[in-house]
Design an enzyme around this catalytic site. Structure first.
Site, PDB file in Angstrom:
ATOM      1  N   TYR A   1      -9.880  -0.157   1.874  1.00  0.00           N
ATOM      2  CA  TYR A   1      -9.791  -0.936   3.155  1.00  0.00           C
ATOM      3  C   TYR A   1      -9.322   0.375   4.329  1.00  0.00           C
ATOM      4  CZ  TYR A   1      -9.327  -5.574   5.656  1.00  0.00           C
ATOM      5  OH  TYR A   1      -9.656  -6.422   5.765  1.00  0.00           O
TER       6      TYR A   1
ATOM      7  N   ASP B   1       1.222  -1.350  -0.365  1.00  0.00           N
ATOM      8  CA  ASP B   1      -0.475  -0.337  -0.069  1.00  0.00           C
ATOM      9  C   ASP B   1       1.082   0.928   0.125  1.00  0.00           C
ATOM     10  OD1 ASP B   1      -2.522  -1.726  -0.258  1.00  0.00           O
ATOM     11  OD2 ASP B   1      -2.695  -1.564   2.008  1.00  0.00           O
TER      12      ASP B   1
END
EC number: 1.4.3.-
Length: 848
Positions: free
Chosen positions: A520, A437
């Site tokens: 998320y 990420d």
């Protein structure tokens, strides 16, 4: 000492003594008096009314309250809930982000023809142009920073530099072809001495391939998808009750998988189609395409294959032929895909309220005023002997610097490095997904806190600004700071000798930020919690939407059904932190302490028990080289690792140190050897690893690593080259994470109480005794001299405060402030523009 504490009377066990008649009269008199008192209180006590809003109001006047309470004066207003100013050890935050005006000045300087970059504004750029992808502060060397902190004079202030990333899609073949280049620009501010050079010393390969580039143009894949999806509209309408034609009311949207490349020689992705409804990640339709978008020329991009219901087609024509001839094996009808989409929203279910849930829950109030201090312009926080500077960057968000406790530096840096998520499944999307990420920008994905929900009402908020290729984004509530009563004493004991009986309150200070990367939410991929005993706890909690797969029997071993057509896919999360501890200076060693079973005979035992004893024994050893410092926690946690300074001893001749303790869910990556995480996330193989600190090894990963698993820009294993780590400046690379085996309760969102992981940094013989004992928020009780009398106690003069708290301001959520490339406030973005910038290719909506 004040009297007042009494032990509870024992009421069970022995029968009670018979009550004499005289005692009965006394008891009866007490009961009558109590009844009269209760009647009076009922008559005169303020009437309590509960309104629909759940607000408690009273109708009593101040004079009535004054007459029936022991306090002769009405309650005063509580101290204002804003922090007192903090005094930092140095007047400059060496790790502060660039301001908007600084990034504008740097961009203008880079755009000058003499730089030779031939830049185009990112607002109009295409993949064949050169444009600035990112600008951020470059942190000084540790030696320069420590020199300044030891003597914070202007003359010792390190020069300031910026790191600039340029995507060069317009670079000619003669120049080497399209590429991505990092430059170091400085010193700042821009002036005659300012220059630029390529930044290469922090990488393990000389080039940043263009195919590993960042996702700077939100519509990058749209042109390719538009070449075939409208042609398939009648088919997708029949199969999925959805279409993607580039219209505002499209009912299908796409998401792409990663990594996009193995070594930079290509750029390809699996495109997964989903229903365009709230929580689209949980509405997959089992329709995939593999596309190639390598290089900068969009005319060369192409569709490689289509997969539907486990059938593979090389071209659109092959797929259409199978559909038209009836040879296409169709999925069974799934009405739930179109008839029920409410379950993926956060709307409250239409169920009966729980008992008393209509009332607002308890909240914390610092009745005597906030006990932590903040220097907002400097981004400096202090509390109970702790002090720290905050930094912030695009890649990973909030970081902590020059962390001191009781005047001594405990850590130079604690910062998140990377967040990995690797999936499993029986479809092209889940099987091929291994996210890192940092690529998407955990810092640029930080969101404003929701007051009263993400942080307590009295939390203090700090801003953060990150640069994007289209301008800068500033969020006023990017970070929150608050003190919290754990409702659990940090130490306590009940005893009877003088000085044995007491407790110390367990307060902690929390510094928090929240990032939402696509589907998320990392709740503080970042909670930093400071305790009064010198302990630092680092915790990550996750929520948000699962990356759902299409549920069918063949998926059973790779997840769990959470709806008729949706599965939660099995995956691992591993998040890496850099912990640069400085234990009584920068000369530290790695201590491994473990316990093992021993069998020993002791001469003082007789034959009744036998002379043999089986017991534990401690072994302590110094790990001397980096090659032996890639570590997993011992079996059954029978041991652990610490940084100690062998040249600095406490009063009891023990080396002073700090231990690294596992907290919740200390895991490592389950899968080793996958090509999609071959060498770009080697740090995830260990619970922790320790290396010598180097300015040329500032991070364990890079934003380019996700798309270069075969030949990453930063190969963590190359940090470990056999160097000695005894009494050196060391860094621990510590992992937290979770094995996520999804379940029905993960819908609509994962819960932070279960999806959490942490580690602790705690004193190990660093002090001569427990320093939390010096807290004034403690109590010491003394046994009564006369049996049955109340216990005396000493509360060190800290009395509970009584006052009227500030009114909670009306709820508001303002979102963010956007600045254009010229540094001026930009027009407010539409919801669709915000989604496009936030979700990148986690959610791709076609556009004409």
């Amino acid at each position: 000492m004040n009297g007042g504490y009494e032990l509870l009377k024992e009421t069970g066990g022995l029968p009670s003594a018979p009550v004499r008649r005289g005692s009965r009269r006394v008891v009866l008199g007490v009961l009558i008096a109590s009844a009269v008192l209760l009647s009076s209180l009922y008559a005169f006590w303020p009437k309590v009314q509960w309104h629909e809003e759940g607000v408690c109001q009273t109708s009593a006047s101040a004079s009535t309250l004054e007459a029936i309470t022991s306090s002769p004066q009405p309650l005063k207003q509580c101290a204002a809930s804003f922090p007192q100013p903090a005094k930092a050890p140095a007047p400059v935050n060496l790790w502060a982000s660039l301001t908007v005006s600084e990034t504008v000045q740097i961009a203008e300087w880079l755009n000058q023809p003499s730089r030779g970059l031939n830049l185009t504004s990112a607002t109009t750029a295409t993949t064949t142009d050169n444009f600035i992808f990112h600008i951020e502060a470059w942190r000084p060397s540790k030696a320069d920073a420590l020199h300044y902190l030891e003597s914070p004079n202007q003359s010792d202030l390190p020069e300031r530099f910026a790191r600039v990333t340029v995507q060069q899609g317009g670079r000619s073949t003669e120049e080497g072809g399209p590429a991505v280049t990092d430059y170091l620009v400085g010193p700042l501010p821009i002036g005659e001495k300012t220059s630029m050079r390529e930044l290469t010393e922090i990488y393990h390969r000389p080039d940043i391939p263009f195919n590993a580039r960042g996702f700077a143009i939100p519509t990058e894949l749209t042109s390719l998808l538009m070449t075939y999806m409208p042609r398939l509209a009648h088919v997708t309408k029949d199969l999925f009750e959805g279409v993607a034609m580039g219209l505002e009311n499209d009912t299908l949207i796409a998401g792409a998988s990663g990594p996009l490349s193995f070594d930079g020689s290509f750029r390809r992705t699996w495109v997964s189609w989903r229903r365009n409804v709230p929580g689209p990640w949980l509405h997959p339709v089992n329709f995939f395409q593999y596309v190639d978008f390598s290089g900068s020329d969009e005319r060369q991009w192409k569709l490689l294959k289509i997969v539907y219901n486990h059938q593979i087609f090389d071209t659109v024509e092959e797929f259409l032929e199978a559909y038209n001839t009836g040879t296409l094996r169709r999925l069974p009808s799934r009405p739930d895909q179109t008839e029920d989409t409410e379950w993926t929203t956060r709307h409250r279910p239409k169920t009966a309220p729980r008992d008393l849930d209509h009332l607002p829950g308890p909240r914390q109030v610092s009745f005597a005023g906030l006990r932590f201090r903040v220097n907002k312009p400097l981004q400096y926080v202090s509390w109970m002997g702790w002090g720290l500077y905050l930094g912030f960057d695009r890649d990973m968000g909030m970081s902590l610097w020059d962390i001191r406790f009781l005047g001594d530096r405990i850590a130079y840096e604690i910062s998140p490095q990377e967040a990995m998520a690797q999936y499993a499944g029986n479809d092209p999307m889940q099987t091929s997904t291994a996210w890192l990420d940092r690529f998407f920008g955990m810092g640029s994905a930080v969101r404003d806190m929701i007051p009263g929900y993400d942080c307590p009402y009295e939390a203090v908020y700090l801003p953060a600004t990150t640069y994007t290729s289209l301008g800068s984004i500033s969020r006023e509530r990017a970070i929150c700071v608050f003190e919290h009563d754990t409702a659990r004493p940090i130490t306590r004991h009940t005893g009877y000798h003088d000085g044995e009986f007491g407790a110390v309150k367990g307060y902690i200070l929390t510094v928090r930020s929240i990032s939402t990367v696509g589907n998320y939410d990392y709740l503080v991929c970042f909670d930093y919690m400071f305790h009064t005993d010198g302990t630092i706890e680092v915790r990550v909690s996750a929520s948000g939407y699962l990356q759902g797969g299409f549920w069918e029997p063949s998926q059973k071993g790779y997840g769990a059904a959470i709806r008729d057509t949706t599965m939660g896919s099995l995956h691992d999360h591993v998040i890496n932190f850099k912990v640069d501890l400085d234990v009584v200076g920068t000369s530290n060693s790695l201590l491994y302490t473990h316990t093992d079973q021993e069998v020993v005979e002791q001469p003082w035992f007789d034959e009744d028990w036998g002379k043999t004893v089986i017991q534990q024994k401690i072994t302590r050893e110094i790990i001397e080289t980096e090659d032996k410092a890639m570590l997993k926690y011992p079996h059954n946690f029978q041991g652990g690792y610490s940084f100690v300074n062998q040249d600095e001893l406490n009063r009891w001749d023990a080396p002073r140190g700090y231990a690294i303790h596992p907290g919740y869910s200390p895991i490592v990556n389950t899968i080793v050897g996958s090509k999609r995480l071959l060498n770009n996330a080697n740090w995830a193989r260990y619970n922790l690893a320790v290396s010598r600190r180097k300015d040329t090894e500032p991070t364990s990963s890079s934003m380019w690593n996700m798309n270069l698993p075969g030949l990453p820009m930063v190969d963590f294993h190359k940090f470990f080259d056999g160097e000695n780590i005894t009494q050196q400046d060391l860094v621990a690379w510590v992992n937290v994470g979770m094995h996520h085996l999804p379940q029905a309760e993960d819908a609509p969102n994962t819960r932070t109480n279960l999806a959490a992981s942490s580690f602790f940094l705690t004193p190990l013989n660093y002090f001569d005794a427990d320093v939390s004992m010096d807290s004034l928020n403690a109590i010491l009780l003394t046994s009564p001299a006369r049996p049955g009398a109340p216990y005396a106690f000493d509360d060190y003069g800290v009395k509970p405060a009584h006052c009227v708290p500030d009114e909670i301001p009306p709820f508001e959520y303002s979102g963010l402030s956007v600045f254009g490339l010229d540094g001026k406030p930009a027009a407010a973005a539409s919801v669709e523009e915000l989604r496009k910038a936030a979700e990148l290719y986690h959610r791709i909506k076609l556009e004409l």
